[in-house]
Enzyme design. Structure first.
Site, PDB file in Angstrom:
ATOM      1  N   ARG A 138       0.830  -1.205   0.000  1.00  0.00           N
ATOM      2  CA  ARG A 138       0.000   0.000   0.000  1.00  0.00           C
ATOM      3  C   ARG A 138       0.863   1.252   0.000  1.00  0.00           C
ATOM      4  NH1 ARG A 138      -3.051  -3.813   2.675  1.00  0.00           N
ATOM      5  NH2 ARG A 138      -4.869  -4.339   1.422  1.00  0.00           N
ATOM      6  N   ASP A 167      -0.064  -7.060  -2.985  1.00  0.00           N
ATOM      7  CA  ASP A 167      -1.455  -6.768  -2.653  1.00  0.00           C
ATOM      8  C   ASP A 167      -2.092  -6.072  -3.851  1.00  0.00           C
ATOM      9  OD1 ASP A 167      -3.875  -6.229  -1.052  1.00  0.00           O
ATOM     10  OD2 ASP A 167      -2.572  -6.619   0.653  1.00  0.00           O
ATOM     11  N   HIS A 231      -6.657 -10.316  -3.030  1.00  0.00           N
ATOM     12  CA  HIS A 231      -5.732  -9.169  -3.020  1.00  0.00           C
ATOM     13  C   HIS A 231      -4.817  -9.226  -4.243  1.00  0.00           C
ATOM     14  CE1 HIS A 231      -6.990  -7.467   0.795  1.00  0.00           C
ATOM     15  NE2 HIS A 231      -7.013  -8.683   1.312  1.00  0.00           N
ATOM     16  N   ASP A 294      -6.402 -14.361   2.860  1.00  0.00           N
ATOM     17  CA  ASP A 294      -7.425 -13.557   3.544  1.00  0.00           C
ATOM     18  C   ASP A 294      -8.371 -12.881   2.550  1.00  0.00           C
ATOM     19  OD1 ASP A 294      -5.142 -12.092   2.719  1.00  0.00           O
ATOM     20  OD2 ASP A 294      -5.769 -10.383   3.925  1.00  0.00           O
ATOM     21  N   GLU A 295      -9.578 -12.640   3.003  1.00  0.00           N
ATOM     22  CA  GLU A 295     -10.533 -11.754   2.345  1.00  0.00           C
ATOM     23  C   GLU A 295     -10.752 -12.080   0.859  1.00  0.00           C
ATOM     24  OE1 GLU A 295      -9.916  -7.859   5.177  1.00  0.00           O
ATOM     25  OE2 GLU A 295      -8.518  -8.052   3.511  1.00  0.00           O
ATOM     26  N   TRP A 365      -5.889 -13.264  12.967  1.00  0.00           N
ATOM     27  CA  TRP A 365      -5.968 -11.789  12.890  1.00  0.00           C
ATOM     28  C   TRP A 365      -7.351 -11.254  13.225  1.00  0.00           C
ATOM     29  CZ3 TRP A 365      -8.616  -8.562   9.317  1.00  0.00           C
ATOM     30  CH2 TRP A 365      -9.256  -9.226   8.263  1.00  0.00           C
ATOM     31  N   TYR A 391      -2.756  -4.517  15.731  1.00  0.00           N
ATOM     32  CA  TYR A 391      -2.863  -3.807  14.456  1.00  0.00           C
ATOM     33  C   TYR A 391      -2.382  -2.367  14.653  1.00  0.00           C
ATOM     34  CZ  TYR A 391      -4.648  -7.289  11.265  1.00  0.00           C
ATOM     35  OH  TYR A 391      -4.726  -8.363  10.422  1.00  0.00           O
ATOM     36  N   TRP A 439      -0.401  -2.198   8.484  1.00  0.00           N
ATOM     37  CA  TRP A 439      -0.978  -2.039   7.138  1.00  0.00           C
ATOM     38  C   TRP A 439      -0.810  -0.576   6.776  1.00  0.00           C
ATOM     39  CZ3 TRP A 439      -1.735  -6.557   4.990  1.00  0.00           C
ATOM     40  CH2 TRP A 439      -1.969  -7.660   5.807  1.00  0.00           C
ATOM     41  N   GLU A 441      -2.217   1.553   4.270  1.00  0.00           N
ATOM     42  CA  GLU A 441      -3.130   2.339   3.439  1.00  0.00           C
ATOM     43  C   GLU A 441      -3.002   3.844   3.694  1.00  0.00           C
ATOM     44  OE1 GLU A 441      -4.002  -0.478   4.894  1.00  0.00           O
ATOM     45  OE2 GLU A 441      -5.458  -1.606   3.691  1.00  0.00           O
TER      46      GLU A 441
END
Ligand code: ACM
Ligand code: ZN
Length: 498
Positions: A138, A167, A231, A294-295, A365, A391, A439, A441
């Protein structure tokens, strides 16, 4: 606060007298490669230390003072002892890891002045995995920044640097067979600010080798993460045929979770994974490779003829089974290359036919629940619950003025997360340790990253290391320790701790 060592050692017995020195003591005996790192660290800091105290600069070496390093097989691999006398300090360890930790404890004392109280120190960690993850997708962090960070992490006996290299917003690893991953996948156009100018970058093989070797000299293992099959916007932009729809795709400048993931019906995704894993195995000596997981949205797979065909041919019942099928395949590909896979806790959502292979380590997580379920199933676990201070992209404190996103992780929470809470003894034995993640972002510069990382990682490091957890004691030591971080030119959050 005569010592204010962080993490708190297992035992400190203060003795009469002081070890006083005018420059770096001569380091003799075993563990000369660890000693050479300390010399480098000392040289870097002595100038700024002299400046901060407005005292004359250290004249390099103090030949009248000694650190004598001795190999002592009776100690555990990360354990060390220090006997600090008036003229000499004796360090004992069974191998380089313990020796390095002992020298970093001395480095802390050196950073606090030219006089150390005589003492006996004995030390050994509670958990073997004391990790930190940096999201370099990111935001693209430079090699000098990463080295500075790794060096500072090692001051606190952190021993794993988890490098999130891929990502939606950027692919950072050059893979010879797939040149477009780095050429196209590493750059994005951020339409909010820089409509014309692609930003990003990738790490060359030389950069990666430099970081791995720098970390290894500091006894930090670099564990790369290659996030499959979600991702994946950067991969898809470089190789659109690997998606279910064929695109068009773009390296994302938005943040979030996206529908486009690798097409589970296309065998070419495993050819790519094989090439990526070969590069990873060549560059990273770590026995572990993190495969993300993930995700993953199922939207595209559900409508994709190729994915549906895969479902039928592999005898799978539904789309979630497709992800466990992919995970099992990636895990066995890595096993063939001698690597053990780690996955985010979504990999536990497996199917009866494609159960998660036992040797996969699970990184919990979404709270601690995944980790608790994983140890019940016999998996090794690393605890990194977003709900309990792990986090570091979350705000330090619940105030809109604070930088950060999504939630709050206080210094006290980073100190308090108990990786084995609520577990039986045999379950707890499967917990390798814990990890904090940054992370990126909203972390647009290394300086902001430092602010988010320190001092929460300092609290976390003590949490993972010491048998004497005591937050009030930690808070009393912190002002002394902050001065050390200042000398290392590290930006710190200085607000409330709870
Ligand atoms: C994660 O935070 N998506 C692992
Ligand atoms: Zn598909």
């Amino acid at each position: 606060m005569p010592f204010a060592i962080i993490p708190e050692p297992a035992l400190i017995q203060e003795r009469d007298g002081f070890f006083e020195y005018m420059g770096l003591p001569v380091i003799e005996g075993d563990f000369q490669s660890e000693a050479s790192v300390l010399k480098e660290q000392f040289a870097l800091v002595s100038a700024s230390q002299a400046e901060a105290r407005r005292s004359p600069a250290f004249s390099g070496v103090d030949a009248a003072r000694k650190i004598i390093c001795k190999k002592d097989e009776s100690l555990g691999s990360e354990a060390y002892t220090l006997a600090i006398g008036r003229e000499a300090i004796e360090l004992r360890a069974s191998c380089g890891r313990g020796a390095y930790h002992g020298l970093q404890t001395l480095r802390q004392l050196f950073l606090s002045g030219e006089k150390i109280s005589c003492a006996r120190i004995e030390d050994e960690p509670r958990f073997g995995w004391r990790g930190f993850m940096l999201d370099a997708s990111r935001y693209f962090y430079t090699v000098p920044f990463i080295k500075k960070l790794i060096d500072a992490l090692s001051l606190h006996h952190i021993n794993v640097f988890h490098w999130h290299l891929t990502d939606d917003q950027g692919w950072r690893l050059p893979v010879p067979e797939y040149p477009l991953l780095a050429d196209i996948g590493s750059k994005r156009v951020d339409r909010r600010f820089l409509r014309e100018l692609p930003i990003g970058g990738f790490y060359t093989e030389g950069d990666i080798r430099e970081i791995v070797s720098f970390a290894s000299a500091r006894h930090i293992e670099v564990t790369p993460e290659i996030d499959f099959p979600g991702h994946a916007s950067a991969i898809l932009t470089a190789y659109p045929d690997l998606g279910c729809t064929g695109g068009p795709y773009r390296v994302e400048d938005r943040f979030g979770i996206f529908d486009d993931v690798l097409c589970a019906g296309n065998d070419a995704i495993f050819e790519l994974a094989d090439a990526v894993f070969n590069t990873v195995a060549r560059l990273f000596p770590s026995p572990y490779v993190h495969i993300g997981g993930d995700e993953v949205r199922l939207t595209r797979w559900t409508r994709c003829p190729k994915c549906n065909k895969r479902l039928a041919n592999a005898g799978l019942k539904n789309m979630p089974e497709l992800q466990s099928w992919i995970t099992a395949k990636l895990v066995s590909m890595l096993a063939e290359k001698g690597k053990t896979a780690i996955g985010w806790d979504e990999v536990l959502e497996d199917s009866p036919r494609y159960t998660l292979p036992k040797d996969v380590a699970v990184m919990s997580w979404r709270g601690a629940e995944g980790g608790k379920a994983a140890v019940k199933r016999g998996h090794s676990v690393i605890m990194s619950p977003n709900t309990e201070g792990c986090y570091l992209d979350y705000r330090n404190y619940g105030d809109m003025e604070e930088p950060g996103q999504l939630g709050v992780s206080t210094v006290c929470q980073s100190y308090s997360m108990d990786p084995v809470a609520g577990m039986s003894e045999s379950e707890a034995a499967l917990v390798m340790g814990g990890q904090c993640n940054l992370w990126s972002e909203l972390i647009y510069a290394g300086r902001i990253a430092e602010y988010m990382i320190f001092p929460r990682i300092v609290a976390f490091a003590e949490n993972m290391w010491t048998l004497h957890k005591d937050f009030a004691n930690f808070a009393r030591k912190l002002p002394v320790h902050r001065q050390r971080l200042d000398l290392l030119d590290i930006v710190q959050y200085r607000g409330r701790l709870e």
